[in-house]
Design an enzyme around this catalytic site. Structure first.
Site, short mmCIF file in Angstrom:
data_model
loop_
_atom_site.label_atom_id
_atom_site.label_comp_id
_atom_site.label_asym_id
_atom_site.label_seq_id
_atom_site.Cartn_x
_atom_site.Cartn_y
_atom_site.Cartn_z
N LYS A 1 0.82 -1.22 0.00
CA LYS A 1 0.00 0.00 0.00
C LYS A 1 0.85 1.27 0.00
CE LYS A 1 -3.61 2.38 2.57
NZ LYS A 1 -4.55 2.31 3.69
N LYS B 1 4.26 1.52 -0.51
CA LYS B 1 5.39 1.55 -1.44
C LYS B 1 4.99 0.82 -2.72
CE LYS B 1 8.95 1.63 2.12
NZ LYS B 1 10.15 0.98 2.65
#
Length: 143
Positions: free
Chosen positions: A51, A53
């Site tokens: 989420k 990265k």
């Protein structure tokens, strides 16, 4: 002898590609708390890495990273967390939060404030010169 001897220290990270800098971090934290202290590594779960990265591929899943870290004699336990913050540490008994100088995000600043208000100390350790996960990935790309 450190004045943190016997204390419980935590640090945060993904620790996907374990390298010398990570080993040095864990060794230095162990040195701070001594053999009678505890070193807990707050290990980010896979869903949050994806989420926060996007496009960053993990080499190892959470379970594998946890096993690798808990195998190290300098670490007592790897504890899952989703997002850095008070919610991540609410159920963890600790005395010291150990961070690097790069931990200046708003989430960390709020956590530092919470630590101060709740009798926890924040200790900043310098990074190990010459190594980082980003640098390691760049080297690997060149092979």
């Amino acid at each position: 002898m450190s004045n943190y001897n016997g204390k419980i220290a935590i640090t945060f990270g993904v620790f996907d590609l374990l390298h010398f800098g990570h080993f040095e971090l864990f060794r230095r934290i162990r040195e701070l708390v001594g053999e009678s202290g505890k070193v807990y590594v707050m290990l980010q779960i896979d869903e949050m890495i994806a989420k926060y990265k996007p496009g960053c591929k993990s080499v190892y899943d959470f379970a594998t990273r946890q096993k690798m870290i808990e195998t190290l004699r300098t670490v007592d336990k790897a504890i899952p967390y989703d997002v850095v913050g008070v919610d991540a540490v609410n159920n963890v008994d600790f005395d010291l939060l150990v961070v690097g100088p790069e931990h200046t995000s708003e989430r960390f600043l709020r956590l530092f404030k919470w630590c101060s208000e709740n009798g926890k100390e924040v200790v900043t350790l310098p990074r190990t010169e010459g190594i980082s996960t980003t640098k390691l990935k760049e080297i690997i790309k060149g092979f």
